[in-house]
Design a protein around this motif. Structure first.
Motif, PDB file in Angstrom:
ATOM      1  N   ASN A   1       0.626  -0.981   0.039  1.00  0.00           N
ATOM      2  CA  ASN A   1      -0.169  -0.123  -0.003  1.00  0.00           C
ATOM      3  C   ASN A   1       0.793   1.230   0.100  1.00  0.00           C
ATOM      4  O   ASN A   1       0.413   2.422   0.297  1.00  0.00           O
ATOM      5  CB  ASN A   1      -0.886  -0.002   1.230  1.00  0.00           C
ATOM      6  N   VAL A   2       2.174   1.308  -0.295  1.00  0.00           N
ATOM      7  CA  VAL A   2       2.982   2.426  -0.511  1.00  0.00           C
ATOM      8  C   VAL A   2       3.437   2.261  -1.978  1.00  0.00           C
ATOM      9  O   VAL A   2       4.013   1.534  -2.657  1.00  0.00           O
ATOM     10  CB  VAL A   2       4.005   2.225   0.511  1.00  0.00           C
ATOM     11  N   SER A   3       3.481   3.507  -2.483  1.00  0.00           N
ATOM     12  CA  SER A   3       3.819   3.557  -3.840  1.00  0.00           C
ATOM     13  C   SER A   3       5.130   4.136  -3.800  1.00  0.00           C
ATOM     14  O   SER A   3       5.420   5.284  -3.331  1.00  0.00           O
ATOM     15  CB  SER A   3       3.016   4.903  -4.742  1.00  0.00           C
ATOM     16  N   THR A   4       6.219   3.425  -4.366  1.00  0.00           N
ATOM     17  CA  THR A   4       7.471   3.875  -4.534  1.00  0.00           C
ATOM     18  C   THR A   4       8.089   4.038  -5.683  1.00  0.00           C
ATOM     19  O   THR A   4       7.801   3.300  -6.684  1.00  0.00           O
ATOM     20  CB  THR A   4       8.552   2.831  -3.785  1.00  0.00           C
ATOM     21  N   LYS A   5       8.646   5.184  -5.909  1.00  0.00           N
ATOM     22  CA  LYS A   5       9.210   5.460  -7.327  1.00  0.00           C
ATOM     23  C   LYS A   5      10.769   5.231  -7.286  1.00  0.00           C
ATOM     24  O   LYS A   5      11.517   5.401  -6.218  1.00  0.00           O
ATOM     25  CB  LYS A   5       9.238   6.945  -7.513  1.00  0.00           C
ATOM     26  N   PHE A   6      11.218   4.408  -8.521  1.00  0.00           N
ATOM     27  CA  PHE A   6      12.452   4.292  -8.828  1.00  0.00           C
ATOM     28  C   PHE A   6      12.943   5.046  -9.891  1.00  0.00           C
ATOM     29  O   PHE A   6      12.607   4.785 -11.016  1.00  0.00           O
ATOM     30  CB  PHE A   6      12.799   2.631  -9.035  1.00  0.00           C
ATOM     31  N   TYR A   7      14.317   5.583  -9.632  1.00  0.00           N
ATOM     32  CA  TYR A   7      14.753   6.216 -10.815  1.00  0.00           C
ATOM     33  C   TYR A   7      16.343   5.886 -11.115  1.00  0.00           C
ATOM     34  O   TYR A   7      16.800   5.259 -10.222  1.00  0.00           O
ATOM     35  CB  TYR A   7      15.055   8.059 -10.527  1.00  0.00           C
ATOM     36  N   GLY A   8      16.768   5.964 -12.171  1.00  0.00           N
ATOM     37  CA  GLY A   8      18.227   5.610 -12.308  1.00  0.00           C
ATOM     38  C   GLY A   8      18.962   6.896 -12.889  1.00  0.00           C
ATOM     39  O   GLY A   8      18.824   7.711 -13.896  1.00  0.00           O
ATOM     40  N   LEU A   9      20.293   6.865 -12.298  1.00  0.00           N
ATOM     41  CA  LEU A   9      21.304   8.130 -12.619  1.00  0.00           C
ATOM     42  C   LEU A   9      22.591   7.162 -13.002  1.00  0.00           C
ATOM     43  O   LEU A   9      23.058   6.351 -12.197  1.00  0.00           O
ATOM     44  CB  LEU A   9      21.472   8.937 -11.676  1.00  0.00           C
ATOM     45  N   GLY A  10      22.926   7.208 -14.168  1.00  0.00           N
ATOM     46  CA  GLY A  10      23.954   6.592 -14.628  1.00  0.00           C
ATOM     47  C   GLY A  10      25.175   7.295 -15.319  1.00  0.00           C
ATOM     48  O   GLY A  10      25.012   8.420 -16.095  1.00  0.00           O
ATOM     49  N   PHE A  11      26.495   7.142 -15.215  1.00  0.00           N
ATOM     50  CA  PHE A  11      27.506   8.123 -15.668  1.00  0.00           C
ATOM     51  C   PHE A  11      28.360   7.071 -16.581  1.00  0.00           C
ATOM     52  O   PHE A  11      28.728   5.795 -16.320  1.00  0.00           O
ATOM     53  CB  PHE A  11      28.400   8.818 -14.489  1.00  0.00           C
ATOM     54  N   SER A  12      28.512   7.390 -17.964  1.00  0.00           N
ATOM     55  CA  SER A  12      29.473   6.732 -18.761  1.00  0.00           C
ATOM     56  C   SER A  12      28.945   5.356 -19.011  1.00  0.00           C
ATOM     57  O   SER A  12      27.543   5.075 -19.396  1.00  0.00           O
ATOM     58  CB  SER A  12      30.895   6.763 -18.340  1.00  0.00           C
ATOM     59  N   GLY A  13      29.642   4.274 -18.826  1.00  0.00           N
ATOM     60  CA  GLY A  13      29.097   2.763 -18.764  1.00  0.00           C
ATOM     61  C   GLY A  13      27.966   2.680 -17.836  1.00  0.00           C
ATOM     62  O   GLY A  13      27.339   1.728 -18.421  1.00  0.00           O
ATOM     63  N   GLY A  14      27.690   3.480 -17.037  1.00  0.00           N
ATOM     64  CA  GLY A  14      26.611   3.263 -15.997  1.00  0.00           C
ATOM     65  C   GLY A  14      25.425   3.736 -16.824  1.00  0.00           C
ATOM     66  O   GLY A  14      24.158   3.375 -16.567  1.00  0.00           O
ATOM     67  N   ALA A  15      25.629   4.704 -17.600  1.00  0.00           N
ATOM     68  CA  ALA A  15      24.622   5.531 -18.670  1.00  0.00           C
ATOM     69  C   ALA A  15      24.121   4.462 -19.598  1.00  0.00           C
ATOM     70  O   ALA A  15      22.916   4.231 -19.979  1.00  0.00           O
ATOM     71  CB  ALA A  15      25.054   6.887 -18.977  1.00  0.00           C
ATOM     72  N   LYS A  16      25.331   3.767 -20.193  1.00  0.00           N
ATOM     73  CA  LYS A  16      24.847   2.663 -21.190  1.00  0.00           C
ATOM     74  C   LYS A  16      24.014   1.513 -20.515  1.00  0.00           C
ATOM     75  O   LYS A  16      22.863   1.151 -21.227  1.00  0.00           O
ATOM     76  CB  LYS A  16      26.014   2.171 -21.799  1.00  0.00           C
TER      77      LYS A  16
END
Length: 300
Positions: free
Chosen positions: A122-137
């Protein structure tokens, strides 16, 4: 009050993996993916690249932003291959320093396991991704598990351009410097061009939002939750704009606050999408209210 910091161990598909978690109690969670890196640091728990990313950026940039907005941040460590590089899984794609990885990856499974830890009934959790270089890929490849992503100084492998199913148009806010000597800006331009077409975005605007910072916005992509914002920075190298100076070899830096721009867009567009989903109810509701007023006047 001092912020909570945890180093958490996971066993995923028989492999020991690690993550660093800041401010664990929030319902908005930002995953931070470091770039591909040589294994020049201690190998305790295979967590060293996440620690290195945290040490470079958290105290002077990420942490201040996280404290301001109150979200959780999760630093994940990629696994080390036999060539001595910490690489995110790529399954043989032809792009980047880790293109010819020699092991099966379970990075996506690790992200899923961590997300499961944060989900509550009963809790809405938002998930975001932040990636640099290979992490962005990595984010471009695995964007569909996030509510929105922010790839910086990285691009999708071209072999994936035609491999995605329709409907996986996760909101994107991307950054790239045009003097990047590690990941050429043309690769990101090609990625944005492909993604804009794949998502069917009909609207486009281009404007300068700061000196040497141009924002390319794509809209009308099918529904209010889908959008693409691409910031290109003139004279900037392989860096996270707004973050502190790390190493001259990465090229020229920028004081444009990329993290604030990414977060503001995620929040504003998320609110607009939520409002857009409720708008179809307003017209029939207006008709009902009008009819009731007419009936009341006739009776009176």
């Amino acid at each position: 009050m001092e912020e909570e910091r945890l180093e958490s161990r996971y066993v995923v598909e028989g492999q020991e993996r690690w993550a660093i978690v800041h401010n664990q109690s929030a319902t908005e969670v930002v995953f931070a993916f470091h770039g591909s890196a040589e294994s020049r640091w201690d190998n305790e728990h295979d967590i060293s690249p996440a620690r290195r990313f945290e040490e470079s950026y958290d105290a002077r940039y990420f942490g201040k932003h996280r404290e301001k907005h109150g979200y959780t941040m999760v630093y994940i460590a990629a696994r080390r291959n036999s060539f001595g590089w910490y690489c995110w899984e790529n399954n043989g794609e032809e792009f980047g320093s880790c293109a010819y990885d020699d092991r099966d990856g379970n990075d996506a499974a690790l992200v899923a396991a961590i997300m499961d830890d944060f989900r509550q009934p009963n809790v809405s959790t938002k998930f975001y991704g932040l990636g640099f270089s290979g992490g962005a890929k990595f984010l471009w490849k695995n964007r569909d598990v996030f509510d929105a992503v922010g790839p910086i100084a990285g691009a999708s492998a071209p072999s994936l351009f035609n491999a995605d199913d329709e409907g996986s148009c996760t909101p994107v806010v991307a950054f790239h410097g045009d003097k990047d000597s590690y990941v050429d800006v043309d690769s990101d331009r090609a990625t944005i061009g492909w993604y804009q077409q794949a998502c069917g975005c009909q609207g486009k605007s281009v404007r300068e939002v700061a000196e040497n910072v141009t924002l390319h916005s794509y809209s009308d992509c099918g529904d209010p939750s889908q959008y693409i914002h691409y910031y290109e920075l003139g004279g900037v190298g392989h860096v996270i704009p707004g973050a502190p100076f790390i190493w001259s070899g990465l090229g020229p830096t920028s004081d444009f606050d990329s993290l604030e721009a990414i977060w503001d867009t995620w929040q504003a567009q998320g609110s607009a999408a939520a409002m857009g989903q409720t708008q179809p109810l307003l017209f029939p509701l207006t008709l009902i209210v009008t009819a009731c007023l007419v009936l009341w006047r006739q009776q009176s």
